[in-house]
Write a protein that holds these residues in place. Structure first.
Motif, short mmCIF file in Angstrom:
data_model
loop_
_atom_site.label_atom_id
_atom_site.label_comp_id
_atom_site.label_asym_id
_atom_site.label_seq_id
_atom_site.Cartn_x
_atom_site.Cartn_y
_atom_site.Cartn_z
N SER A 260 10.18 -7.65 -1.82
CA SER A 260 9.16 -6.34 -1.35
C SER A 260 9.81 -5.40 -0.31
CB SER A 260 7.96 -7.18 -0.71
OG SER A 260 7.32 -6.02 0.01
N ALA A 261 9.58 -4.41 -0.23
CA ALA A 261 10.14 -3.62 0.69
C ALA A 261 9.63 -3.97 2.12
CB ALA A 261 9.91 -1.89 0.47
N ALA A 262 8.81 -4.69 1.83
CA ALA A 262 7.86 -4.87 3.19
C ALA A 262 8.37 -6.43 3.90
CB ALA A 262 6.37 -5.26 3.24
N THR A 263 9.36 -6.89 3.20
CA THR A 263 10.01 -8.29 3.81
C THR A 263 11.39 -8.03 3.74
OG1 THR A 263 10.21 -9.14 1.49
CG2 THR A 263 8.08 -9.58 3.19
N ASP A 264 12.43 -9.06 4.17
CA ASP A 264 13.63 -8.83 4.43
C ASP A 264 14.43 -9.27 2.91
OD1 ASP A 264 15.79 -8.70 6.78
OD2 ASP A 264 16.59 -10.05 5.15
N SER A 289 5.06 -2.61 -2.00
CA SER A 289 4.97 -1.97 -0.71
C SER A 289 4.41 -2.73 0.14
CB SER A 289 4.33 -0.54 -1.04
OG SER A 289 4.70 0.19 -1.64
N THR A 296 3.72 -8.90 6.66
CA THR A 296 4.06 -7.68 7.11
C THR A 296 3.71 -7.28 8.41
OG1 THR A 296 2.55 -7.24 4.93
CG2 THR A 296 2.67 -5.28 6.33
N SER C 21 12.81 2.46 -0.30
CA SER C 21 12.17 1.57 0.96
C SER C 21 12.75 0.05 0.51
CB SER C 21 10.73 1.61 1.10
OG SER C 21 10.39 3.08 1.06
N GLY C 22 13.19 -0.30 1.53
CA GLY C 22 13.57 -1.89 1.52
C GLY C 22 15.07 -1.91 0.91
N MET C 79 9.78 -0.24 -8.50
CA MET C 79 10.07 -1.62 -8.53
C MET C 79 9.91 -2.21 -9.77
SD MET C 79 9.36 -4.65 -5.92
CE MET C 79 10.42 -4.30 -4.38
N THR C 93 5.11 1.46 -8.04
CA THR C 93 5.77 2.52 -7.27
C THR C 93 6.03 1.63 -5.82
OG1 THR C 93 3.98 3.51 -6.27
CG2 THR C 93 4.84 4.40 -8.21
N VAL C 94 7.09 2.11 -5.20
CA VAL C 94 7.41 1.89 -3.73
C VAL C 94 7.14 3.23 -2.97
CG1 VAL C 94 9.21 1.11 -2.07
CG2 VAL C 94 9.22 0.23 -4.43
N GLY C 95 6.07 2.92 -2.02
CA GLY C 95 5.63 4.18 -1.49
C GLY C 95 4.55 4.95 -2.37
N ARG C 219 12.07 2.12 5.77
CA ARG C 219 10.99 1.73 5.24
C ARG C 219 9.80 2.45 5.62
NH1 ARG C 219 11.10 -4.77 5.93
NH2 ARG C 219 13.43 -5.17 5.88
N ILE C 222 6.58 2.93 2.73
CA ILE C 222 5.75 2.07 2.56
C ILE C 222 4.60 1.73 3.76
CG2 ILE C 222 6.92 0.78 0.67
CD1 ILE C 222 7.62 -1.04 3.19
N LEU C 224 5.39 1.19 6.90
CA LEU C 224 5.89 -0.17 7.58
C LEU C 224 6.56 0.15 8.76
CD1 LEU C 224 6.45 -3.41 5.68
CD2 LEU C 224 4.74 -2.78 7.51
#
Lengths: 357, 335, 361
Positions: A260-264, A289, A296, C21-22, C79, C93-95, C219, C222, C224
């Motif tokens: 996820s883009a929301a985690t590392d 996301s 998150t 993102s990410g 993704m 989608t990412v975002g 990021r 998203i 975040l």
């Protein structure tokens, strides 16, 4: 139930402790009873988090946070009506489809049994097939209004009644596996690791408010702890007919790791590497996301906490018949153990970068 | 300090979310003599501190928001009519055909476009008419980026009841002022932070950094809550005139169980009228105070209020007085 | 005046990089290579944010103002969520990407180490029911085709969780190349503007006692906000967020809903969905623009949100300003902006940082 494995017993023991979101503080004694002696110390904070510490005994060791939220969905008493009926407000996302005629327990000054009312079909019109929300339903308690007012203050928590079954193939059914099963599995795994094997000081946070707050108690807890890196464990929707495979994880095929883009990303890949090396069954899932879990919030605490999101597959989420597979539970236990002992992760993720000077 | 007279001052000070300068200056003036120090943080929260003797005393944060809902000027038409965007939870059916006033005290009216049925109300169908004959003359009085509010003010109804706007949440501010006055000459065991927060109406944005800076052990929010005592209202145990409402839950927060229990038992002991409040919707600064930094034990005393976010918000002064008394007892028990 | 990125070399280079993102490593690497010459020191944190510091004025002074200037490096993307038997990929989608701009696009998929081409498709119009032909195809019915003949072949180059971005050309168009078109102008324009400002400030430093933190964050798309973490660490008094803002200055849009217009300068926000902006800071920006004769406009509609939302609430609160390059067709493979506006934004940021006093206003 005698045949159940030890891990299953631990899961059922913790999941049976009532912990409706916002009332986690009531569980301190039970948590102490279950884990005293198996951890170095057990602490609490202002928002209902419980911290189970197991230290490695080395100076300057990294601090590893393992988060599993401990609160459960439920209801609160909103109003007491004539005839001993109780009006409710939901705490967390309850599904109207399982509320009719459900067994509940009311935790007032005394603990009461109750049944959620259901209008029988022959008294409903044929067109009226809308299921009422929790707020429109009542609990039948069998007491009078006067009696109830003495023993059931407004705001008392109400939970589903614990009632567990073993299903075929080592699967378990019951309430609140979301997310106390994960908490119990993590506790059991960490408690069993010899101190010397730990890659750092480990704190298992049984966090509050996940079901009711976007930030969750986890963000406040993580702020106070300021760990070097974190693993967030929560249940994940398991495969059922009708839902595309890309939105679920298979039951019985191990844990899930969220990409996820929301985690590392790096910590996620390092976690995947652990699974491959230790032969731990796992599925990589895409959560583009957001993970929809404490991960998150946790990773944005303070100066940022690298976080990996780990899932335990579960069916029938937010009902009293949640189903998990013990093979997945074993896989999760193995993963938690390997993660908190992994020296390479400890080395790579405890870097404390400063601001430019 | 008389709550009603204070409210008369506080309610005629247009201060929409993010533009709280004028109410802040008024509150600063009113509270200064009751506290040891007053500061304003980066977002504009007004923080008045009454120090405890002991430097390591526990900290209690008492918070009421000083902003109000309103409108932002986004566009001026050639004919001089002004298009706006809502700031906070505006109910257009409540706002339609109201007098409005800008932060520069320009008067106008907010109205829907002709033939718009109430069902079709949407902000894009509304405009503010300040009487300007064309864009040029409108631009002499109003600029894009200015803010309007529905004209404030408060009146007495029967008995102890009052009506007007924005009782949400100037009544909370008045309670804090009154409490500060009562405690001014008392030595308290805890450090008291009276916080008049900004930007509550746009999502509780001000209290979060304020709480982060203060890092309180205990926090109490003072804000209005809905009631179940009007025709057609959803069932809710809360009613006007039944005393301070001790919040158990709203949709943003579940209050700390011990704080709730302490407030209820103090009310019983001191015979202060109170009721338990469970609100099915809404959010308050309680939530950011609970979870900011490493968190605090958070609770809230609510003032029951009918017709919230309209120009005729209605409260009972007795409930507000009960909040003052109960908050006073609560602060005095903190060690 | 026009001293920076005249020929858009910098903007072109940054916009074409791969940075959903990410997964912003490639963008961060490119910016990092430029930083040594542009600042006093810089760091890259574990999350991937780059922070560069320029200190000005009396370095021994204790009364220094901390200012954060930020732009985000990430872009919207896709993704892979499932690799199907036939080698086609399901994705999400990412975002936020409007589903109507997905079908028919070319994408680059991969990660930090390798890239592979693909395209987004759905069933042919011949197979679509007539009523569906004028509707955007929902994402659940779209797939990415990378040419793989089956799952095994696809799995050799990609996995679930692989990410991608639009694969689209960068060019100038219109009279004298007044407009620029590319993917990811959101927010590589902000990144490029920051680099230009840094280069100008390092050549000739402002005189006030300032700690200027230039932050290239991760990021944002998203929601975040790596910027949140950076702001929590810096605890600045002031923050300037450099962004793009979606505008609809199109013939068929009602004037009141066009938000802003291309060619009229950077857009300052009074309020958006995540922030009510600081009044004095906003006035300072407008005054500076006026004094220096730099075109600037006020956003005329309340929409969108950006990193300001998390920055202004961070720590004990931060007084925040958002300055955006107005951009058409945002979050599509063809974002369009005015070259003049891009330069105006750069000029205004530089001018503001030069005009800042040591004392808190």
């Amino acid at each position: 139930m005698d045949q159940m494995k030890n891990l299953a017993r631990e899961i059922v023991a913790l999941c049976s402790v009532p912990s409706v979101s916002g009332f986690e503080g009531r569980s301190t004694k039970e948590i102490q009873r279950l884990y005293e002696g198996r951890f170095d110390r057990i602490e609490t904070d202002a928002v209902g988090n419980h911290f189970l510490w197991k230290t490695c005994g080395r100076e300057g060791a990294p601090r590893i946070l393992v988060d599993a939220h401990f609160d459960e969905i439920g209801m609160l008493v909103r109003e007491i009506l004539e005839g001993g009926f109780v009006r409710l407000v939901s705490v967390g996302g309850l599904s109207p489809s399982v509320l009719q005629a459900a067994d509940v327990i009311l935790y007032g000054k005394e603990v009461l049994r109750g049944v959620i009312v259901s209008t029988p079909p022959h008294l409903r019109s044929a067109e009226d097939d809308r299921l009422p929300d929790c707020e429109e339903l009542l609990v039948d308690t069998g007491f009078s209004k006067d009696e109830l007012e003495k023993i059931l203050p407004l705001g008392s928590p109400v939970g589903f009644a614990p009632d567990y079954r073993e299903l075929l193939g080592g699967r378990l059914a019951g309430k609140s596996f979301d997310n106390k099963a994960c908490a119990a599995i993590a506790a059991s795994a960490i408690a069993g690791v010899p101190r010397e094997a730990l890659a750092g000081d480990v704190v298992l946070m049984l966090s509050s408010f996940e079901e009711t707050s976007r930030l969750g108690g986890a963000s406040a807890g993580a702020f106070g702890l300021s760990p070097d890196y974190a693993m967030v464990i929560d249940v994940n929707l398991a495969t059922v007919p009708d839902v595309p495979k890309s939105e679920t994880v298979p039951l019985g095929e191990g844990i899930s790791l969220s990409v996820s883009a929301a985690t590392d990303r790096a910590l996620t890949l390092a976690s995947q590497k652990i699974c491959k090396e230790k032969n731990i069954a796992h599925t990589m899932i895409a959560a583009p996301s957001s993970t929809g879990t404490n991960a998150t919030a946790v990773q944005l605490v303070g100066g940022g906490i690298p976080t990996v999101d780990v899932g335990l597959p579960l069916r029938n989420m937010h009902t009293y018949n949640e189903v998990i597979d013990l093979a997945d539970a074993e896989a999760l236990a193995s993963f938690v153990e390997a993660f908190v002992c992994d020296g390479e992760i400890a080395k790579n993720f405890c870097v404390r970068e400063e601001l430019p000077k | 300090m008389n709550l009603y007279t204070t409210l008369q001052k506080l309610c005629t000070c247009p201060s929409v979310s993010g533009r709280e300068e004028s109410i802040r200056e008024l509150l600063r003036e009113l509270i200064s003599s009751f506290v040891d120090e007053v500061s304003v943080d980066n977002l504009g929260n007004l923080i008045a501190r009454k120090k405890a003797k002991n430097a390591k005393a526990k900290k209690v944060m008492l918070c009421a928001h000083m902003d109000e809902i309103g409108f932002l000027v986004t566009f001026i038409e050639d004919n001089g009519m002004i298009r706006v965007a809502p700031v906070g939870g505006i109910s257009l059916s409540a706002a339609a055909y109201s007098e409005v006033v800008s932060e520069k005290r320009v008067a106008g009216v907010i109205v829907p476009e002709s033939k718009t049925k109430p069902k079709e109300y949407a902000i894009d169908k509304f405009y503010v008419d300040i009487g300007a004959k064309d864009r040029k003359s409108a631009e002499r009085k109003v600029s894009i980026g200015d803010f309007f509010v529905v004209r404030g003010g408060v009146r007495r109804l029967a008995g102890n009841r009052i009506c007007g706007r924005p009782l949400d949440d100037r009544i909370g501010c008045a309670i804090l002022l009154s409490l500060a006055e009562r405690l001014a000459s008392v030595e308290t065991a805890c450090d008291i932070y009276y916080v008049f927060s900004v930007q509550e109406e746009v999502g509780c944005r001000g209290a979060l950094p304020a709480a982060f800076g203060i890092s309180p052990d205990v926090s109490l929010c003072f804000d209005v809550t809905g009631t179940g005592d009007t025709p057609g209202a959803d069932p809710m145990a809360c009613a006007l005139g039944k005393g301070a409402a001790v919040k158990i839950k709203d949709s943003s927060v579940i209050c700390h169980e011990e704080v709730v229990a302490t407030l209820c038992s103090l009310a019983e002991t001191h015979k202060i009228p109170y009721q338990r409040e469970i609100l099915l919707y809404g959010g308050t600064d309680t939530a950011p105070m609970q979870l900011s930094g490493s968190g605090s034990r958070a609770g809230a005393l609510s003032i029951p209020c009918r017709y919230i976010h309209s120009a005729v918000e209605t409260c009972d002064l007795g409930d507000a007085e009960a909040c003052v008394s109960l908050a006073e007892q609560f602060v005095l028990t903190l060690k | 005046m026009r001293t920076y990125d005249n020929d858009l070399t910098l903007l072109r280079e940054l916009s074409l990089l791969f940075g959903p993102s990410g997964c912003e490593g490639e963008v961060a690497d490119a910016i990092e290579r430029a930083l040594p010459a542009l600042c006093d020191s810089f760091t890259r944190d574990r999350m991937g944010n780059l922070t560069a510091l320029i200190r000005t004025g009396d370095l021994s002074s204790e009364n220094r103002r901390r200012v954060m200037i930020s732009a985000h490096m990430d872009e919207v993307g896709v993704m892979v969520s499932e690799i199907c038997e036939d080698g086609l990929l399901r994705f999400d989608t990412v975002g936020g990407i409007d589903v109507s701009v997905l079908e028919g696009r070319k994408v680059l998929l991969g990660d930090e180490s390798h890239r592979i081409s693909g395209l987004i498709a759905s069933k042919a119009i011949h197979h679509k029911e007539k009523k569906d032909r004028n509707k955007p195809t929902p994402i659940s019915k779209l797939f990415i085709d990378i040419g793989a003949k089956d799952r095994a072949e696809a799995e050799q180059v990609l996995s679930v969780g692989s990410v991608g971005v639009f694969d689209s050309e960068f060019y100038r168009f219109g009279k004298d190349g007044a407009f620029v078109k590319s993917k990811a102008l959101d927010d590589r324009m902000g990144c490029a503007a920051m680099l230009s400002v840094m280069s100008a400030l390092v050549r000739e430093r402002p005189t006030a006692d300032l700690d200027l933190y230039f932050c290239f964050t991760v990021r944002e798309e998203i929601g975040l906000s790596g910027a949140k973490v950076v702001a929590q660490r810096i605890a600045p008094e002031l923050a300037i967020v450099l962004e793009t803002t979606a505008v609809a200055d199109l013939p068929e849009t009602e004037p009141a809903k066009r938000v802003a217009a291309l060619g009229k300068g950077g857009a300052l926000s009074v309020m958006d969905r995540s922030t009510v902006y600081d009044r004095e800071f906003l006035n300072f920006a407008r005054a500076t623009a006026k004094e220096r004769d730099i075109p600037v406009q006020i956003k005329q509609y309340v929409s969108g949100g950006n990193d300001a939302g998390s920055i202004h609430k961070s720590g004990v609160g931060v007084r925040t300003l958002a300055l955006s390059v107005p951009t058409r067709y945002l979050h599509s493979p063809a974002c369009v902006a005015s070259v003049e506006d891009y330069h105006s934004v750069t000029s205004l940021v530089e001018a503001m940082l030069r005009a800042m006093d040591t004392e808190t206003s």
